[in-house]
Design a protein around this motif. Structure first.
Motif, short mmCIF file in Angstrom:
data_model
loop_
_atom_site.label_atom_id
_atom_site.label_comp_id
_atom_site.label_asym_id
_atom_site.label_seq_id
_atom_site.Cartn_x
_atom_site.Cartn_y
_atom_site.Cartn_z
N ARG A 136 -13.30 -0.32 -0.57
CA ARG A 136 -13.13 1.11 -0.32
C ARG A 136 -11.78 1.35 0.35
NH1 ARG A 136 -17.49 3.78 -1.68
NH2 ARG A 136 -16.82 5.73 -0.72
N TYR A 154 -9.34 3.84 2.70
CA TYR A 154 -9.37 4.83 3.76
C TYR A 154 -7.96 5.38 3.97
CZ TYR A 154 -13.89 2.68 4.56
OH TYR A 154 -15.17 2.21 4.39
N ASP A 155 -7.85 6.69 3.89
CA ASP A 155 -6.56 7.37 4.01
C ASP A 155 -5.99 7.15 5.41
OD1 ASP A 155 -4.40 9.15 4.00
OD2 ASP A 155 -5.48 10.66 2.85
N PRO A 190 -12.00 5.14 9.59
CA PRO A 190 -11.95 6.61 9.59
C PRO A 190 -12.59 7.19 8.33
CG PRO A 190 -9.83 5.70 8.92
CD PRO A 190 -10.70 4.54 9.24
N GLY A 191 -13.63 7.98 8.49
CA GLY A 191 -14.25 8.65 7.35
C GLY A 191 -15.08 7.72 6.48
N GLU A 192 -15.42 8.22 5.29
CA GLU A 192 -16.27 7.47 4.37
C GLU A 192 -15.49 6.59 3.42
OE1 GLU A 192 -19.62 7.43 4.37
OE2 GLU A 192 -19.48 8.64 6.19
N GLY A 193 -14.21 6.91 3.24
CA GLY A 193 -13.42 6.15 2.29
C GLY A 193 -13.76 6.51 0.84
N VAL A 194 -12.98 6.00 -0.07
CA VAL A 194 -13.15 6.24 -1.50
C VAL A 194 -13.17 4.89 -2.20
CG1 VAL A 194 -12.17 7.32 -3.56
CG2 VAL A 194 -11.92 8.43 -1.32
#
Length: 312
Positions: A24, A26-27, A57-61
């Motif tokens: 994944r 993460y920005d 940070p966050g869910e990611g893509v």
């Protein structure tokens, strides 16, 4: 926690720096605007990246839902050549045969092995590429003419994290930020210039899309021994290159030291370390043609999948 770093774009096409953890992405904005600025202060950046990886940070893509771009907008691309024993043996034996040497294959390869071992008495062979030839790990490779003998050369590539001149071999790895994958596509039938008595690398090696690189680079601390990696490349599912980086003649340290004697290395530079055996000439001159699919990987550094296409 291990992680990779790269440059990616989603459907909007806007590039962003990404932290890659377990498939994944993460920005990394706003901490980092791009990977090159990250490398310009690599020691500080690496500390912050470790913190971010520990508290994602966050869910990611999903990585496979993004387009990987070249991991770094490299200021300079440097390329090591004739740097794997078995590859050099094959090339030297093929050259002798082309020149009319009638000895058996066994004798020619023995001569090639002797030639390969003699390289250690000399210096690494490093030449310049062009950053504009870099492309992403899933981008199409455009088989530009002139020339039709398009070949593959999968290579371990080094991302420089700290520049310098006249770097000592014993200090060279301290200048490495990490490692990635690069494929040096080469058009063999326009490489030799008999009219000039030289090799034409501008014509044969640095055309747009000819350096698929990435999908990300992995910090050096997560690659404990760069000589214990496996390089593998397939064309349409058929294994063409399968070699250990331990077959490398001059190691990363010597390549960096040698290059830094010639020019000043900069943070973000990309240094290719040479290709192992198994090029098209070793497979019956099985050159790349439109429609071919290259699948490439190096241990722990991800995979590439590039489709070959004709120029529009």
């Amino acid at each position: 926690m291990t992680f990779g770093l790269g440059t990616f774009s989603a459907a909007d096409g806007v590039p962003f720096p990404g932290l890659v953890v377990e498939g994944r992405v993460y920005d990394l904005r706003p901490d980092f605007s791009d990977t090159l600025s990250m490398l310009n202060d690599w020691d500080t950046s690496l500390g912050r990246l470790r913190e971010l990886a520990a508290a994602l940070p966050g869910e990611g893509v999903a990585l496979d839902g993004l387009r990987p771009l070249p991991p770094v907008a490299s200021p300079q691309v440097l390329m090591g050549g004739a740097n794997y024993y078995t590859h050099l043996e094959q090339l030297h034996a093929a050259l002798l045969r082309k020149q009319g040497d009638q000895r058996s294959d066994e004798e020619l390869f023995a001569e090639g092995r002797k030639f390969g071992r003699s390289r250690l008495d000399g210096e690494p062979f490093v030449f310049a590429g062009l950053p504009r030839a870099l492309s992403g790990a899933t981008d199409d490779v455009v088989l530009w003419g002139p020339g039709v003998q398009h070949d593959w050369e999968l290579e371990l590539a080094v991302v420089i994290g700290r520049g310098g001149r006249d770097i000592d071999v014993k200090d060279a790895l301290d200048h490495v930020a990490g490692y990635t994958i690069s494929n040096d596509i080469s058009t063999r039938d326009v490489m030799s210039r008999p009219d000039a008595g030289m090799a034409d690398y501008l014509m044969s090696k640095v055309r747009p899309t000819f350096f698929p690189t990435g999908p990300y680079f992995v910090p050096r601390e997560f690659v404990p021994d760069y000589r214990k990696l496996r390089i593998q490349l397939k064309v349409n599912g058929e294994l063409m290159q399968d070699e250990s980086t331990d077959d490398m003649i001059f190691g990363v340290e010597h390549l960096i030291a040698h290059a830094s004697k010639i020019l000043e290395l900069q943070a973000g530079d990309l240094l290719l370390t040479g290709s192992p055996a198994g090029n098209a000439g070793h497979h019956g001159n099985r050159w790349l043609v439109p429609g071919d699919v290259l699948e490439s990987g190096i241990t722990g550094l991800g995979v590439q999948r590039n489709r070959c296409v004709a120029p529009e």
